[in-house]
Motif scaffolding. Sequence first.
Motif, short mmCIF file in Angstrom:
data_model
loop_
_atom_site.label_atom_id
_atom_site.label_comp_id
_atom_site.label_asym_id
_atom_site.label_seq_id
_atom_site.Cartn_x
_atom_site.Cartn_y
_atom_site.Cartn_z
N ASN A 1 20.82 42.56 6.21
CA ASN A 1 20.65 43.84 5.52
C ASN A 1 21.82 44.79 5.75
N ASP A 2 23.03 44.23 5.81
CA ASP A 2 24.26 45.04 5.91
C ASP A 2 25.01 44.87 4.60
N LEU A 3 25.03 45.92 3.77
CA LEU A 3 25.59 45.79 2.42
C LEU A 3 27.07 45.44 2.45
N LEU A 4 27.84 46.10 3.30
CA LEU A 4 29.28 45.81 3.36
C LEU A 4 29.52 44.35 3.72
N GLN A 5 28.83 43.86 4.76
CA GLN A 5 29.04 42.48 5.17
C GLN A 5 28.54 41.49 4.12
N ALA A 6 27.46 41.85 3.43
CA ALA A 6 26.94 40.98 2.37
C ALA A 6 27.96 40.84 1.24
N VAL A 7 28.62 41.94 0.90
CA VAL A 7 29.65 41.89 -0.14
C VAL A 7 30.85 41.07 0.35
N LEU A 8 31.29 41.31 1.58
CA LEU A 8 32.43 40.56 2.11
C LEU A 8 32.17 39.06 2.12
#
Length: 604
Positions: free
Chosen positions: A126-133
């Motif tokens: 549930n970490d948006l930045l890491q999910a995008v990366l």
Amino acid sequence: MEGLRRLEYRGYDSSGMALLDDVNALHRVRSLGKIQQLQDKVDQLNAPFTGRIGIAHTRWATHGIPSENNAHPHICNNQVAVVHNGIIENYQSLKQKQLTQGYRFTSETDTEVVAHEIHAELQQDNDLLQAVLRSLKVFDGAYALGVMDKSHPDMLVAARKGSPLVIGIGIGEHFIASDVSALLPVTQNFIFLEDGDVAKLTRDKVEIYSAATGELVERPVKQSSLNITSVELGEHRHYMHKEIFEQPQAVIDTLEGRITQDQVLVSSFGPKAEQIFKTVEQIHIIACGTSYHAGMVTKYWMEDIIGLPCQVEVASEFRYRNPVILDNTLFVMISQSGETADTLAALHQINHYRKVHDLDGITSLSICNVAESSLTRDADMTYLTHAGPEIGVASTKSFTTQLVVLALLLTSLGKVQKRLSKERESMIAGGLQKLPNLIRMALEHEEEIRDISQLFADKQHALFLGRGTMFPIALEGALKLKEISYIHAEAYPAGELKHGPLALIDETMPVIAIAPLDDLLEKLKSNLQEVKARGGQMIVFEDERSDISSETSFKVVKATTNVGRITAPITYNILLQLLCYHVALIKGTDVDQPRNLAKSVTVE
């Protein structure tokens, strides 16, 4: 909504907007057609369409027909919303994988796989930045992405690879857009993301990371010199008309500080220009569309005036063949936006070839209208055209200023290599300084050209003729007519008439000829008689000292062109721009946003 309107020139077959409201409910409105149709749908909603975080998009269709279902933003599980410029080339394999994971597709677009992939990654932590990366690692192709998620109501994530993306810096607010023009009403301060950048935006902070390493990177904040009024219509009915009439000033701005009364300043190409120009043995110009026509004019100039070999090639052809690349070649990449996908790919191919074969004599020069574009960053040298914002899809002032810059390049190369006498340099410099006034004089023919345009009211085809440098100007005229009036138009060297095109000539075919006072005029007159003998309707743009107007069956516009090899093609092109504009008005087409086209071609 205002930002979308300012970006509508980039795509206008559908649009949409998604907002998170104060209780983190995700709302979306999409519409087929232009931005006003989206506005109409918003106005008809029963509840207010508001929020403190949102994304919006105006689309130029690549994968999937223009439709409401294919419009962005795309939403996955009512949680992740995505807008996307570019193409995900491996979307079919990703789609098959996601179908097996249970994801349901509601569109025909490649973008929907982005929303699903990010949603799947969010299930891990549930970490948006890491999910995008993590998601970016599986995407092949080009993208500018804006991502928001219901569980991160204070965050927007953006990513860039191949498609332009800027961050607008506000006070207690931050923005992303594909062009600074969208954000001029709210900020003058921008960060220009580079390829491989991923940005995390909150109301009070911007952090930028490398997609490759996940580490923080620094990007400077730059202040834009543009303002809101520079992209407003003012007294003009269309942006194209406004931009046609801005050309005298655009030429003045392009020449400022780069030319004196009798000489061209080589140093304006950069501190290493003189050293580089001394070693150049041939020129290779690579461009697309209108920029390609500017290159074709330059080939005549280069070989005729200074005797330097010059090739001109369409970027989409260059990048997919195995070209012979010689050492000591100056590659000139021309693009209005600096984001043209094929031209950028050609430049990257050249840079790779130079590195692999250790050819230090190969250099690249970008001629561009956008200071912070990808092309300007990746070329060895950059020369800005200073045309100012060009909103109309059909290029006008960008073409003129490109030709001005190419004339400065020609003169600088000739000067450094002593292929050009001081007298000839002084003549070219003087001609360029007269050019803004010559353009103003050409614009005074608008009423006359408006009357002539009535001939096209019921026409579906047209033929443009020119010789020498006027042949690429004829090609540009035919392209403009096609783009904005949807009339099928072709251009030929006038000497080619007997080799096929003459078969098309009859009383229903307007023929537009460009007739400067030069050593090919008598040859051209013979070609025009061939058209007359077949009943063709002749429209001739001639020099005021020519005598074609004595032919009473022709429609003739007399122009003051200063006869010069440099100024004449630019001046005649102004007349053709006016003709094409007024024909489009008669045809009732959308002048600024012609069907199926977009301003910046950032995909193949």
